[in-house]
Design an enzyme around this catalytic site. Structure first.
Site, PDB file in Angstrom:
ATOM      1  N   TRP A 187       0.818  -1.219   0.000  1.00 52.63           N
ATOM      2  CA  TRP A 187       0.000   0.000   0.000  1.00 52.63           C
ATOM      3  C   TRP A 187       0.844   1.258   0.000  1.00 52.63           C
ATOM      4  CZ3 TRP A 187      -1.583   3.125   4.619  1.00 52.63           C
ATOM      5  CH2 TRP A 187      -0.700   2.943   5.700  1.00 52.63           C
ATOM      6  N   ASP A 188       2.135   1.123   0.367  1.00 50.25           N
ATOM      7  CA  ASP A 188       3.052   2.255   0.343  1.00 50.25           C
ATOM      8  C   ASP A 188       3.016   2.959  -1.008  1.00 50.25           C
ATOM      9  OD1 ASP A 188       3.692   0.279   2.180  1.00 50.25           O
ATOM     10  OD2 ASP A 188       5.846   0.474   1.967  1.00 50.25           O
ATOM     11  N   GLU A 221       0.227  -2.917  12.391  1.00 47.32           N
ATOM     12  CA  GLU A 221       0.396  -4.370  12.328  1.00 47.32           C
ATOM     13  C   GLU A 221       0.669  -4.994  13.695  1.00 47.32           C
ATOM     14  OE1 GLU A 221       3.401  -4.769   9.375  1.00 47.32           O
ATOM     15  OE2 GLU A 221       2.065  -4.156   7.740  1.00 47.32           O
ATOM     16  N   LYS A 263       2.462   0.047  16.121  1.00 40.48           N
ATOM     17  CA  LYS A 263       3.707   0.018  15.356  1.00 40.48           C
ATOM     18  C   LYS A 263       3.951   1.337  14.627  1.00 40.48           C
ATOM     19  CE  LYS A 263       5.951  -2.561  11.589  1.00 40.48           C
ATOM     20  NZ  LYS A 263       5.768  -3.583  10.543  1.00 40.48           N
ATOM     21  N   GLN A 264       2.873   1.970  14.151  1.00 39.83           N
ATOM     22  CA  GLN A 264       3.022   3.123  13.279  1.00 39.83           C
ATOM     23  C   GLN A 264       1.741   3.945  13.279  1.00 39.83           C
ATOM     24  OE1 GLN A 264       3.199  -0.017  10.255  1.00 39.83           O
ATOM     25  NE2 GLN A 264       2.206   1.440   8.881  1.00 39.83           N
TER      26      GLN A 264
END
Length: 708
Positions: free
Chosen positions: A326-327, A453, A564-565
């Site tokens: 998806w980046d 994630e 995580k992000q």
């Protein structure tokens, strides 16, 4: 604009393999030293072709229905970087003799990497050597190298031996799940020495390509078990070799041109590119270098033929097996949307060309309608064996839809939306309408994984739901626009996609009634329905080992309120005008405390949100950490390949954070907040087929249309 990596210490050499890679979107060669140094450093001495991969069976100890049966792995083709130089009977090496006047750099204005040094051999022979390399943006099949020699105190014979390696050496960390541990390699089919070609295939994926070579000096060619060896005696002051890779739509064109001709074409191409792509930043931290290197590295990695895309590591390394995530839509796509929309469109074409595979992919999950794009892929088929933190990230459907929508908003290219965009939006939406449900007046999406994630299979992930609601809304908008602009086209789309007014009405209702979890007590958006009910991370922050995924069992991570992000914060960044300032402030502060930033996708999003709030200390701190991800090897894994998402994120943090560039009332607007460390920012952006010059400093900001 140059990036220098002059040292010959281990970290620099390993890092330089990725940072100084040569790529053009079709072929990519890692930035290895030309001589062999295998016994001294970890190295991945590889060459890649975008879209060239091997298939593999994914083996599960316990397999269940719907598990991905096979995957794709980007493998090295024949690698021809190695050129062994012998001067007066002594082999040139950084490990012997003495090196002085050393300089190694990437020149982004000319599109070449250059290595210059003076080598004094153990016997005292002193020679100046300059090695220049490029992968042509004009003839994308070509890699070219030129080695120039100046004998400083001798007239000894110089010989060169180029190795065309069938199975290039590869060093991997077998404890790192982000790396492929397979030993897939090419199969040599035919070697034709008179015509200087080697045809090779893959065993399982059945892909076929050919290498052709040309060297400008007297040549002796031999075939060995693992390579073709091309030996030459230097008769002039320079040695040139060209390698041409024919695969897919690329043929052996331009190989007759010498290095200087290729360099002239390369420079002309980049003069035109940088005319609208360069970002100017006045600062003491050399930030201009960071952002423009990122743009250049992305240009080197982006497939532009409509059948390939850009991998998480680009064409610089085999980390993540060369997969597209998806980046590509959410971090890389915006760079080209603003700088060169036609390149952004080529990526969307890749998604449209693989839509049929996305329809097939949905069947792995037992879905009866629509399309589900793979979480990680090369050709369009799913390659993720880990569904909880991989293919369950259904938000990739809405990420792709978001890119199509943004492309239309910035370009007004309605024809493309008729031809491809609307179909992608509707087919990807149908998966959500199937798995979602209405309850108590709200539409819910359960058991999906959001961007975080470390938190999997959740109910009503805020980011996913917000993106899907936006996608649903735009399906209605586009349906009306197309029907009004071109009734015949709309009739054809209705027939092709079996669209009904009932379905469109239902989608609009789901959009309006989407469940968006919110904690009223704390005044923050909730990452998902249950996230805020979990306990906090139980271990001492000072002794916690990062990244968590390499140091703690997944169940340990999943049980706690740890991220995580950027996840919910990403929604704040994308839809800033739909939240109050207080909600944004409280939410970003809360999630910052529980986010590890173990992902290179994280800091840029937090930076943009903090910057818009006027918290320039945080905004700049996180921007700096993101901008130097690869140049400073902040994650200690640059040797495995560049972080394309971090590079795109750097660009996004500047445009959407420091400058706060937005579309309002069908026009571009600015609401900048510059950190004290940056005096000014200037760039050009494309909007509605016009070019605009943006200039921002601490006293003023302007957007001016550029007239040619």
């Amino acid at each position: 604009m140059k990036i220098f990596l002059n040292d010959y210490n281990q970290e620099t050499i390993e890092k330089a393999e990725s940072i100084l890679f040569n790529g053009n979107g079709f072929v990519g060669l890692r930035g290895n030293l030309e001589e062999d140094y295998y016994n001294h450093f970890a190295t991945n001495r590889e060459t890649y072709l975008n879209g060239f991969y091997e298939s593999k069976t994914i083996n599960y100890p316990e397999k269940m229905f719907g598990f991905t049966p096979s995957g794709e792995t980007m493998i090295s083709v024949i690698d021809g970087q190695t050129t062994l130089i012998t001067i007066g009977g002594e082999r040139f090496s950084i490990m012997t003799g003495t090196i002085s006047q050393s300089s190694r750099y990437l020149d982004m204005t000319k599109g070449i990497t250059v290595r210059k040094l003076v080598w004094t051999s153990p016997a005292g022979l002193k020679t100046k050597i300059k090695i220049s390399r490029l992968t042509s943006f004009v003839y994308k099949n070509i890699f070219a190298m030129k080695i120039e020699f100046e004998r400083l105190n001798h007239n000894a014979e110089i010989t060169l031996s180029t190795h065309l390696n069938f199975h290039p050496i590869r060093t991997i960390d077998k404890n790192d799940p982000r790396m492929s541990h397979e030993t897939q390699s090419i199969q040599v089919e035919e070697i034709d020495l008179p015509n200087k070609t080697c045809t090779f295939t893959t065993l399982t994926s059945q892909l076929k390509a050919q290498l052709q070579w040309q060297i400008n000096s007297q040549l002796e060619q031999t075939i060995q078990e693992k390579r073709i060896v091309l030996n030459s005696i230097l008769t002039t002051d320079s040695y040139e070799k060209k390698l041409s890779y024919a695969f897919a739509d690329e043929n052996h064109t331009g190989i007759e041109k010498n290095f200087d001709e290729l360099l002239a074409l390369q420079t002309t191409y980049l003069v035109d590119f940088w005319r609208t792509a360069k970002v100017e930043i006045a600062s003491e931290e050399n930030l201009e270098e960071s952002v423009n290197y990122g743009t250049y590295a992305l240009l080197q990695s982006l497939g532009t033929n409509g059948t390939t895309s850009i991998a998480a590591k680009g064409l610089s390394g085999s980390g993540y097996e060369g997969h597209v995530f998806w980046d590509a839509e959410m971090y890389v796509f915006p760079v080209f949307l603003h700088l060169q929309p036609q390149l952004a469109k080529s990526h969307l074409n890749f998604r449209y060309q693989t839509l049929e595979k996305a329809r097939a992919n949905r069947q792995l999950f037992g879905y009866s309608q629509g399309a589900l794009y793979p979480w990680r892929t090369i050709s369009g088929s799913e390659s993720s064996p880990f569904f909880e933190g991989g293919s369950a990230q259904h938000h990739i459907n809405s990420d792709i839809a978001y890119a199509f929508i943004n492309y239309y908003r910035y370009t007004d290219d309605l024809d493309f939306m008729k031809e491809a965009g609307f179909e992608v939006l509707l087919e990807t939406a149908r998966v959500f309408t199937e798995i979602g449900y209405e309850k108590a007046g709200s539409f819910h999406l359960d058991k999906v994984t959001g961007p975080d994630e470390y938190t999997v299979l959740v109910n009503d992930n805020y980011y996913t739901n917000k993106m899907v609601a936006y996608q649903f809304e735009w399906i209605g908008i586009l349906a009306q626009i197309i029907a009004k602009d071109d009734p015949k086209c709309w009739e054809q789309l209705v027939a092709k996609l079996n669209v009904t007014s009932k379905e469109l009405e239902q989608i609009q209702r789901y959009s309006r009634n989407m469940a968006l979890p919110f904690d009223k007590e704390q005044g923050i958006i909730a990452q998902d329905r249950e996230f805020l009910n979990k306990s906090g991370w139980p271990y001492n922050p000072e002794t916690t080992k990062h990244p968590l995924l390499l140091n703690y069992h997944p169940l340990t991570i999943y049980r706690y309120q740890i991220s995580k992000q950027a996840d919910a914060v990403f929604a704040l960044m994308l839809f800033q005008n739909q939240f109050t300032t207080e909600t944004i402030q409280r939410s970003v502060t809360y999630y910052d405390q529980i986010t590890t930033h173990d992902s290179s996708l994280s800091y840029s999003i937090f930076s943009a949100v903090y910057s818009r709030l006027g918290d320039m200390e945080k905004g700049y701190e996180y921007f700096l950490k993101n901008a130097r991800t690869d140049l400073d090897n902040l994650h200690k894994n640059t040797k495995d390949g560049i972080h394309t998402a971090a590079m795109g994120g750097t660009f996004m943090a500047i445009l959407y954070g420091f400058c706060n560039l937005q579309i309002k009332d069908n026009a571009l607007t600015l609401d900048p907040h510059l950190p004290a460390e940056i005096q000014s920012i200037a760039f050009t952006t494309q909007f509605k087929n016009e070019c605009y010059r943006v200039e921002v400093n601490h006293k003023s900001h302007t957007i001016q249309k550029v007239t040619s």
